[in-house]
Design a protein around this motif. Structure first.
Motif, short mmCIF file in Angstrom:
data_model
loop_
_atom_site.label_atom_id
_atom_site.label_comp_id
_atom_site.label_asym_id
_atom_site.label_seq_id
_atom_site.Cartn_x
_atom_site.Cartn_y
_atom_site.Cartn_z
N ILE A 296 0.84 -1.20 0.00
CA ILE A 296 0.00 0.00 0.00
C ILE A 296 0.87 1.25 0.00
N VAL B 172 -5.46 4.65 -3.26
CA VAL B 172 -5.61 3.39 -2.54
C VAL B 172 -6.85 3.35 -1.64
N TRP C 246 -9.54 -4.54 6.50
CA TRP C 246 -8.85 -3.37 5.95
C TRP C 246 -9.74 -2.13 5.93
N VAL D 220 -8.95 0.48 2.55
CA VAL D 220 -7.68 0.72 1.87
C VAL D 220 -7.21 -0.56 1.22
N SER D 221 -6.64 -0.42 0.02
CA SER D 221 -6.12 -1.59 -0.69
C SER D 221 -5.13 -1.12 -1.73
N ALA D 222 -4.06 -1.88 -1.92
CA ALA D 222 -3.08 -1.55 -2.96
C ALA D 222 -3.61 -1.94 -4.32
#
Length: 618
Positions: free
Chosen positions: A481, A491, A599, A616-618
């Motif tokens: 991330i 993100v 998350w 949130v996430s990459a």
């Protein structure tokens, strides 16, 4: 000759000496009567021909200037402030160029500087802001897309807004949209700076519109925004006796023997004019650091010995020194920490702040010392180790015990004369970066922070997690991330639910408030998600368009299949009966990036029939 002259900020005696003399010699004056102080015309001779440009067009003004030139007269075109700031002089000069007529420009004092003088504030405050952005709100006259207020405000720098005092409610919305400012960010409105009827309104972004309206200010005013208006600042090194310059040599020995200057950093207290509580020292775009750099402003602390106060969020602080000179620095740091134990460091006691003199016969104990400190940290004790001496000694000392950023202690290295402070280990989760900044302020030293997100002023998930007491589910995923943020990727995903017919403005305000309160930059939002029965909901499509991101929807069955991970989703029987799923916002956010509820940075927040969650996430 034709002279474009800056009239100054308002008061008649704030024009430059050159400008005043040109007015005294002028045969013709064309002045901006709606903006310039009429008292300036008292400098003109009785025979001077005076024209008010307030009701003139460009062509009519140009005709007067060219006629004066052809007749061999001295002509002054008198503009407000400095002609280079919203003076509209370029088109006038180009007409004179085409006619082959000579002219000169005489600078003036801009009203922005008079406003700062009236507020008794400095735009460029060390440790707070070193950048001043001068702009205006878009009104009937557009601004380039890249210069929209929401884009400029994302920097969190000092901002001076011209031509915007009649649109303050909209201006506040745009300022908050950038993500760097919050509703607590101080601001001021200065009406007719330096004039006899000057008015000053102070407040924060949460109340400045109301206060300006109560004061009857709607034009001829500047809006100033930024933390430069607060009380926190870092002392300049320009006159610091410990800092060497081309003209003098710094006295580093005095730093160790005469004590550290009080109030190296100052912080706004509850008694401040803006009504803030104690302000946290920040980094990146959001000031989401843990711990404070000391105030030293309370009377009992100021009377207790004259040292700056250093506040740290640890259970124990151990300082290790390798020479007598380094011992002086170590004791200085320890004394600063001890000053604030009861008030600002409740986890620490006198016994938990120790100095280990590791030189001479004691040097052999370094290995055992490091082993013990790391064991404390790996056992869950919040531990800070400060090495005072060469970095190499510190690195070799801790090397055998380093395990994971999730459990390792914060480790900081300080040179033996206190010039540089370097976080070596656990910069974010362990708090070493914040400790380095705090110790630097105490010593008047330079913090050497090397983590990429700090260097580039980017949002960091591990810093955010520590500041918000949020447990990172997977450190490797968190690393991805951070890499994504540094690569410029968005993100964050907003999951939103709302009742039918929700007002777009209300939803926008709600979303921005949730993100601001949780220190999440809107610039990192890459998607808005909801349930398919809301795919045509105007408020939802508007917020996605406002953020320039896709709007995606899912069926109730798809939302029900969202992965809870090791966590769970919020649940509402009413929402289930209405939509077919127990929670729209959390499930939609998680489903949009196919992650898990672990998350979710912000779980369901509800207000007036609206709900927001952030994942949130990459």
């Amino acid at each position: 000759m034709i002279y474009f002259v800056g009239a100054g900020s308002g008061a008649a005696d704030l024009i430059t000496v050159r400008g005043m003399r040109l007015l005294e010699q002028a045969d013709v004056v064309v002045w901006a009567g709606s903006l310039v102080n009429g008292e300036l015309l008292s400098y003109c001779k009785p025979t001077c021909e005076i024209h008010d440009s307030a009701r003139l067009t460009l062509e009519e003004t140009d005709a007067i200037l060219q006629k004066a030139s052809r007749e061999g007269k001295n002509c002054v075109r008198l503009h407000t402030g400095d002609p280079a700031i919203y003076g509209a002089i370029r088109e006038q000069m180009e007409l004179l160029d085409k006619a082959g007529i000579s002219y000169e420009v005489v600078p003036g004092v801009s009203s922005m500087f008079a406003a700062a003088a009236s507020l008794k504030k400095e735009f460029t405050v060390p440790g707070v802001s070193q950048t001043v952005i001068v702009s205006r709100m878009e009104g009937r006259t557009p601004v380039p897309e890249r210069e929209k207020i929401r884009s400029l405000s994302a920097h969190g720098a000092t901002m001076v807004l011209f031509l915007s005092s009649g649109m303050i409610p909209d201006l506040v919305r745009e300022l908050l949209a950038g993500g760097a400012y919050t509703k607590d960010t101080p601001c001021a409105v200065v009406y007719k700076a330096s004039w006899a009827d000057e008015k000053i309104v102070r407040g924060s972004l949460s109340d400045i519109a109301e206060k300006a309206a109560e004061a009857g200010i709607a034009k001829t005013a500047l809006v100033l925004v930024g933390d430069f208006l607060g009380d926190r600042y870092e002392m300049s090194r320009l006159y610091d006796k410990h800092f060497s310059t081309e003209y003098r040599k710094g006295n580093t020995d005095a730093q160790l023997t005469e004590g550290v200057q009080i109030n190296h950093f100052l912080y706004a207290h509850e008694r401040s004019e803006y009504g803030h509580g104690l302000t946290r020292m920040g980094h990146g775009l959001f000031g989401d650091a843990c711990g404070f750099v000391g105030s030293g402003r309370d009377e009992d602390l100021c009377a207790s010995g004259g040292n700056s106060v250093i506040t740290l969020d640890f259970d124990s602080v151990s300082l290790v020194c390798f020479s007598e000179k380094g011992a002086g620095v170590a004791e200085k740091i320890a004394d600063g920490i001890r000053l604030s134990l009861e008030k600002n460091s409740p986890s620490l006691t006198d016994e938990s702040v120790t100095v280990f003199r590791c030189f001479g016969e004691r040097h052999s104990g370094l290995h055992e010392f490091c082993e013990e400190q790391f064991a404390h940290a790996h056992g869950g004790k919040r531990t800070l180790i400060v090495f005072v001496g060469a970095c190499g000694i510190a690195v070799r000392g801790i090397a055998p015990f380093v395990q994971s950023k999730a459990t390792d202690p914060a480790v900081v290295s300080v040179d033996e004369v206190g010039q540089f402070v370097i976080p070596l280990l656990s910069g974010h989760l362990g708090g070493a970066n914040d400790a380095a900044r705090a110790i630097s302020s105490l010593l008047g030293a330079i913090p050497v922070v090397t983590t990429a997100t700090d260097v580039r002023g980017a949002w960091a998930i591990d810093s955010w997690a520590k500041a918000h007491d949020w447990k990172i589910p997977d450190l490797q995923a968190a690393k991805k991330i951070s890499a994504a943020v540094l690569a410029g990727k968005k993100v964050l995903v907003l999951g939103i639910g709302c009742k039918r017919g929700t007002d777009s403005r209300a939803l926008s305000d709600f979303v921005r408030a949730v993100c601001a309160e949780n220190c999440l930059p809107l610039s990192l939002v890459g998607m808005v998600a909801s349930i398919d029965i809301k795919k045509d909901e105007r408020a939802l499509t508007d917020i996605a368009a406002e953020l320039c991101v896709p709007f995606v929807t899912f069926t109730a069955d798809e939302l029900n299949a969202a992965d809870a991970g090791e966590s769970c989703f919020s649940s509402s029987d009413f929402v289930r009966d209405t939509t077919g799923t127990d929670c729209v916002c959390e499930r939609a956010a998680v489903r949009a990036v196919e992650t898990t509820a672990d998350w979710l940075l912000v779980r369901k927040v509800a207000r007036d029939g609206m709900t927001v969650a952030v994942v949130v996430s990459a």
